[in-house]
Design a protein around this motif. Structure first.
Motif, short mmCIF file in Angstrom:
data_model
loop_
_atom_site.label_atom_id
_atom_site.label_comp_id
_atom_site.label_asym_id
_atom_site.label_seq_id
_atom_site.Cartn_x
_atom_site.Cartn_y
_atom_site.Cartn_z
N ALA A 171 -1.13 -5.12 3.17
CA ALA A 171 0.11 -5.61 2.57
C ALA A 171 0.09 -5.45 1.06
O ALA A 171 1.13 -5.27 0.44
CB ALA A 171 0.32 -7.07 2.94
N ARG A 227 -4.90 -7.16 7.41
CA ARG A 227 -3.49 -7.35 7.15
C ARG A 227 -3.14 -7.48 5.68
O ARG A 227 -2.23 -6.82 5.17
CB ARG A 227 -3.02 -8.64 7.82
CG ARG A 227 -2.52 -8.50 9.19
CD ARG A 227 -2.21 -9.88 9.74
NE ARG A 227 -2.43 -9.90 11.15
CZ ARG A 227 -1.50 -9.58 12.04
NH1 ARG A 227 -0.30 -9.24 11.63
NH2 ARG A 227 -1.76 -9.61 13.31
N LEU A 235 3.53 -0.94 11.07
CA LEU A 235 4.17 -2.08 11.72
C LEU A 235 4.44 -1.82 13.19
O LEU A 235 4.71 -2.73 13.94
CB LEU A 235 5.48 -2.44 11.00
CG LEU A 235 5.28 -2.89 9.56
CD1 LEU A 235 6.61 -3.01 8.84
CD2 LEU A 235 4.54 -4.21 9.52
N TYR A 238 7.13 -2.41 2.46
CA TYR A 238 8.07 -1.84 3.44
C TYR A 238 9.39 -2.59 3.36
O TYR A 238 9.43 -3.81 3.26
CB TYR A 238 7.47 -1.98 4.85
CG TYR A 238 8.42 -1.64 5.97
CD1 TYR A 238 9.09 -2.63 6.67
CD2 TYR A 238 8.65 -0.31 6.33
CE1 TYR A 238 9.97 -2.31 7.70
CE2 TYR A 238 9.52 0.01 7.36
CZ TYR A 238 10.17 -0.99 8.05
OH TYR A 238 11.03 -0.68 9.07
#
Lengths: 322, 276, 252
Positions: free
Chosen positions: C76, C72, C52, C81
């Protein structure tokens, strides 16, 4: 959400039919359906039908944009009018219309409305983002004042002597005497802008967890912002270029939807669009029925609905924030 | 005793002179009184007229306004030009009136004439004040003759007319437009001053839309209303333009305006159009 | 199967080096606790490991592919996170909040398919939240909210879980419960990296300690009074072992 949307769709159909019948000249349903009364047919096809469709398009744009902006900024007071986007769009349109640019191409109206909306949005966000709920709204109020003053100034310098009298149309909004020309003019902008806005649903949901978590969930934040702002500029910018700045619809519609569908941003989008359309149709019907000289501007009615609501929101915000 | 009678006769003579002598420096402060003044009195006796009479539309009909001095309806100019008569419309400012009374300058305030009876009385009023009674009667006689002609040759055809282009405002009776329209043989779609939107306009079924010639062609929202596609379609052949001046000031010429309007109305009615 | 590799990782912000020269390897089944004084750069390190924050030096890769080059949504799905003090802006229901963890699994158009319902229900049950699934998260207690956030992180079954300060503000019961869950997730074959202030919890549950001081690595491996002295500059005493080890600081 499905039953709410279905219910709203039904209400919308009723309101639309009422809009075709209501006005200074009330029409009876048989006149329209069977077409014997030529005058009634003319009024419906050339005046009330385009007007009602405009109310739908503009109201839906405002409601949808309000829902998206509230989701994007996580601010329950966000909406295109409060953030100065509507008056910014109106300024663009005024510059296009009164200084002859629309004589070259009619599309100049919605195009410059779009540009005005974008500029206002950019200004408000650069001033107010990152400072909390109230800061953004204050920035929006500043940009609103600035652009409204710009409209007054532009109208003063306009070649037409009637310009100064028409300022109320631009600051309060009006659907009076519109025609199919305006419908076709803004339809592509509203459809494309609306599509952009509808795509932001899942990203807005993830944004409930804040920007960092949303990014970690795979959301492209800059693409989200572009979609939200471009969609707003296209839909609201074009709509405003034809009707003038209409306030409060974008604020009230999402809030009215929330008690029914919860707070998840993606679930509010469609109901807010439908509610926005419904609210504007009702306001427009009311504007037609009140007979006090020239037609009362739409903004009078949307303010009657919206301002008490706005006060209530502010009081509630005061109570819930630290 | 003869000296007394002689003095009295002299006094009478002088008074009579004062009353009988027409004013030599006449100032007119408003356009309507300007026009009447220019029609009645010779330029040598006109001190000044309003600067507004030099606007394009007014000049077209009264070109002599270009050759006369102008004033801007201000007290300073009155003091400077030293008129012996000031003409203006009723409701001139009270400060002006007080100033003129103090200076001993005669002021005549005339009402706006909105029908032919009032035109007659105002014309006579001004004619008396400027010492041109004969000319005033001549103008009135001409006007009445035209009006009689029009009445005699009028047709039974009902021609409904709406004055349009004023932001939806349509003047009713008790307006000069209405008086001229009626004399021309047309019928106003409304009795009272009313605001119409396009919908209620076509519901009132006018046959002809009449636009004043000071209709500005610069772009504005008013276009949406004036040039609504529906109106353009229905009234493509049924639009006439009349000189705004003739709807502004009630003058003997208003009868001529009525005659011109009649021929325009008949021409327009010869073509198809209007609300089906 | 994922191996997280950081080589010479450094992050600068505002002209200052926050962390520098960090290298580490983390594989499946590992639970790594990052410890260090306030301002040591733990949060920045975790954000960089999660992909990030863009590193100003070095690189972080997952299974040999640099994080910056992983799409992305794919990243993910593989990595979850949780920041410090995670929040939720709207009063969503617990179930909806947890479902947000599946955002990266959403199809292009339309809502989550029903096949995910079972996963959501399972994770709610695992975290003792089934009873509260329709309750607005704003009405939850601190401990319940933390559980809900952890549930949302785990619902997507991430191979890599990075959590910044998972037990801040939790009472001892909830703190222990959270650590147990994190350790269990690692034990199921995933990688868990968490930053902790509580050294006892770190010693009990984490398989490996990574100590940071002034942005640099100041120790790695098993916690010991020596490491604690190097990193915190205080004396300490460790007693017991395994799940009953305790770390006490000694006043000098």
């Amino acid at each position: 959400m499905r039953s709410l949307s279905a219910g709203l769709g039904l209400l919308l159909v009723v309101a639309f039919i009422l809009s075709l019948l209501a006005g200074r000249v009330w029409l009876a349903p048989p006149d329209i359906v069977f077409g014997h009364n030529v005058l009634a047919s003319l009024i419906v096809t050339d005046l009330r039908l385009p007007r009602s469709i405009l109310a739908l398009l503009v109201g839906a744009s405002l409601g949808l944009s309000g829902a998206v902006l509230q989701g994007l900024t996580r601010n329950p007071l966000a909406e295109p009018a409060l953030l100065g986007v509507s008056t910014g769009a109106a300024l663009g349109a005024v510059l296009a219309i009164y200084f002859g640019v629309t004589m070259i191409s009619g599309a100049a109206g919605p195009l410059l409305g779009l540009v005005g909306a974008l500029a206002a949005c950019a200004l408000t966000f650069s001033l107010g983002q990152g400072g909390g709920t109230i800061t953004l709204v204050l920035a929006g109020a500043a940009v609103s004042s600035l652009t409204a003053a710009g409209i007054a100034l532009a109208l003063n310098f306009a070649p037409s002597p009637y310009a100064a009298y028409e300022i109320m149309n631009w600051l309060l909004g009006s659907l009076a005497d519109k025609s199919w020309n305006q419908v076709w003019l803004i339809l592509p902008f509203v459809l494309v802008g609306g599509a952009f806005l509808f795509t932001t649903g899942p990203a807005l949901d993830a944004l409930s967890l804040g920007e960092t978590q949303a990014e970690s969930l795979g959301i492209d934040l800059s693409r989200l912002r572009i979609a939200a702002i471009a969609g707003t500029a296209l839909a609201v910018g074009a709509a405003t270029s034809v009707t003038g700045a209409i306030g409060f619809i974008g604020l009230v519609a999402p809030h009215l939807a929330r008690p029914f569908v919860g707070h998840q941003p993606s679930r509010i989008l469609l109901p807010a669009a439908l509610l926005g359309a419904l609210l504007l149709l009702v306001a427009d019907i009311a504007a037609r029925l009140v007979h006090l000289g020239p037609e009362l501007k739409l903004g009078v009615f949307t303010s009657l609905i919206g301002t008490p609501f706005f006060f209530w929101l502010v009081v509630r915000l005061k109570r819930t924030s630290p | 005793m003869t000296r007394g009678i002689g003095a009295a006769l002299l006094l009478l003579l002088l008074m009579g002179q004062a009353i009988a002598a027409p004013p030599k420096r006449i100032m007119s402060l408003t356009v309507c009184t300007d026009e009447l003044l220019m029609d009645l009195a010779p330029p040598s006796r006109i001190a000044s007229i309003s600067y507004l009479s030099r606007e394009k539309a007014a000049l077209k009909l009264w070109p002599e306004a270009a050759r006369l001095p102008v004033n801007h309806n201000s007290a300073e100019e009155i003091v400077e030009q030293k008129p012996d008569l000031v003409l203006t419309l009723v409701y001139a400012s009270t400060e002006l009136r007080t100033l003129l009374e103090k200076s001993g300058i005669r002021i005549l305030e005339v009402p706006q004439a909105v029908n032919f009876a009032q035109i007659r009385s105002v014309t006579r009023m001004v004619g008396n004040a400027v010492g041109e009674q004969e000319r005033a009667e001549l103008l009135i006689a001409r006007m009445d003759s035209t009006l009689r002609d029009l009445a005699a040759t009028g047709s039974k055809q009902v021609i409904r007319v709406a004055s349009w282009g004023g932001g939806g405002f349509v003047p009713g009776s008790d307006t000069l437009f209405d008086a001229v329209l009626t004399a021309a043989g047309g019928r106003n779609i409304t009795a009272h001053d009313t605001y119409y939107d396009v919908e209620s306009l076509i519901a009132a079924r006018p046959d002809i839309l009449a636009f004043a010639d000071d209709y500005i062609d610069e772009p504005s929202l008013r276009r949406d209303q004036n040039d609504h596609p529906l109106l353009l379609r229905l009234f493509a052949n049924r639009r006439i333009v009349y000189p705004a001046a003739y709807a502004g000031c009630g003058l003997p010429q208003s009868a001529d305006a009525a005659r011109a309007l009649r021929s325009e109305l008949l021409q327009a009615m010869a073509k198809p159009g209007g609300v089906p | 199967m994922s191996v997280l590799l950081a080589e010479g990782l450094g992050v600068r912000k505002g002209g200052r080096a926050i962390i520098g020269d960090i290298s580490l390897t983390a594989g499946p089944g590992e639970f790594i606790a990052v410890v260090g004084p306030n301002g040591a750069g733990k949060s920045t390190l975790l954000a960089a490991l999660a992909g990030l924050t863009r590193p100003s030096a070095g690189e972080v890769s997952l299974d040999g592919v640099p994080l910056a080059r992983i799409a992305r949504r794919k990243l993910a799905r593989a990595r979850a996170y949780l920041p410090q003090n995670p929040m939720c802006e709207w009063p969503l229901s617990v179930e909806r909040l947890v479902a947000l963890g599946l955002t990266a699994h959403l199809p292009a158009l339309g809502p989550l398919p029903d096949t995910f319902d079972a996963a959501i229900t399972q994770v709610l049950a695992d975290h003792d939240l089934l009873e509260r699934k329709d309750q607005p998260v704003t009405t939850l207690s601190g401990g319940e909210f933390s559980r809900a956030m952890l549930a949302r992180a785990l619902v997507g079954r991430p191979e890599l879980l990075i959590v910044d300060e998972p037990v801040t503000g939790l009472d001892p019961v909830h703190a222990f419960a959270a650590m147990v869950r994190l350790a269990a997730w690692a034990a199921s074959g995933n990688t868990v990296i968490a930053s902790l202030h509580d050294l006892t919890l770190a010693a009990r549950y984490a398989g490996r300690i990574l100590a940071l001081k002034n942005g640099q690595m100041a120790g790695e491996g098993t916690l010991s009074p020596t490491m604690i002295r190097n990193v915190f500059g205080v004396e300490s005493r460790m007693r017991g072992e395994g799940r009953s080890v305790t770390v006490d600081f000694l006043e000098s």
